[in-house]
Design an enzyme around this catalytic site. Sequence first.
Site, PDB file in Angstrom:
ATOM      1  N   HIS A 101      -4.379  -8.797  11.171  1.00  0.00           N
ATOM      2  CA  HIS A 101      -3.232  -8.161  11.843  1.00  0.00           C
ATOM      3  C   HIS A 101      -3.108  -8.603  13.304  1.00  0.00           C
ATOM      4  CE1 HIS A 101      -2.513  -5.989   8.240  1.00  0.00           C
ATOM      5  NE2 HIS A 101      -3.439  -5.072   8.400  1.00  0.00           N
ATOM      6  N   HIS A 172       3.544  -0.944   7.999  1.00  0.00           N
ATOM      7  CA  HIS A 172       2.293  -0.489   7.379  1.00  0.00           C
ATOM      8  C   HIS A 172       2.329   1.011   7.070  1.00  0.00           C
ATOM      9  CE1 HIS A 172      -1.950  -0.601   6.351  1.00  0.00           C
ATOM     10  NE2 HIS A 172      -2.003  -1.893   6.655  1.00  0.00           N
ATOM     11  N   GLU A 309       3.353  -3.527   1.387  1.00  0.00           N
ATOM     12  CA  GLU A 309       3.755  -4.251   2.591  1.00  0.00           C
ATOM     13  C   GLU A 309       4.416  -5.572   2.200  1.00  0.00           C
ATOM     14  OE1 GLU A 309       0.146  -4.622   5.045  1.00  0.00           O
ATOM     15  OE2 GLU A 309      -0.689  -3.205   3.599  1.00  0.00           O
TER      16      GLU A 309
END
Length: 344
Positions: A101, A172, A309
Amino acid sequence: MKLFGKTKNNKEAHLFQIENEGVRAVLTDYGATAVTLEVPDRDNRRRDIILGYDTLEEYENGEMLFGATVGRVANRIENAAFVLNGRQYHLDKNEGENCNHSGFHGFHKRMWTAGAGTAHSQEFILQSPAGDQGFPGNLCLSVTYSIRDDWAFVIEYKAIADQDTLLNVTNHCYFNLNGQGNGTILDHMLLLFAMEYMPLRGSDSIPNGSVQNVLSTAFDFTSPKKIGQDIMHDEKQIYFGNGYNHNYRLADAKGAVKTAAKVECAKSGIGMEVRTDMPGIQFYTGNELCNEPGKGGTIYGSRSGFALETQFVPNSINNPNALSCILREGICWQSKTLYRFYRV
């Protein structure tokens, strides 16, 4: 708009409410994050169906990315490095030897600028300078949340950069269609419109570069089945992910908006359809949640929520067989994901 609090750097964060036909969301400019999402159940009582925190401080300190906008590149990049146009770039190693991320200061930990807003929609804008997180190019990214009158919670992205760079942005949200804090999601019925998924090479959650057909495996959701039915299966891939934490292939390329998944909860009577123009979707079952304090004094345990996602394949820049997440200089990139709710 109302004050949510002040960050550690003394920046004011705010809450923004949008609503349409009984569906209501509360958003914050910290991380361009969805804080609550309330949907009517079969008895027309609104339930907050996404996991999250009550305070700005918890969002600053938390590592679960509840409801956040994730970028520049969501998911993993192997060895926290990549080569673009003949030059090697190095990123934060924040998950073993890999980058997850986008490292220690992802977009979910930033103050965004509130843009245009109405009763039904709210835009957030972020300027990410060249070298930010280790990526090349000055990037301008906007995220617009809206609620349509057909109960669709829509997320639209727009981005442009002045140099070739990488972009794999996603949201998310962890969903629990029975209401956040109301048990696990193991009895939710899931249908995935995907015949293939990307196996992991090991417990570091990096895809091994291959594509596998889901039929006759624990990853087969081509017909509706409970999320928990095979989550303890003895397949090696389930072991690697400690459950589901895998990317499913929806298409060969980014294209038209299409149905990617449907999830239904018999207890609440809430169903959710996921539609997107992205080529992949990461299915994650909240395996790493462990006694995480949540909204209203609730405690989130393992599998208290699931994430779907929409994104490119993880580590695509280092996988010659995957559709690349390269954003070319001066090209305006746009994407749309919808979570449309209905009664079961």
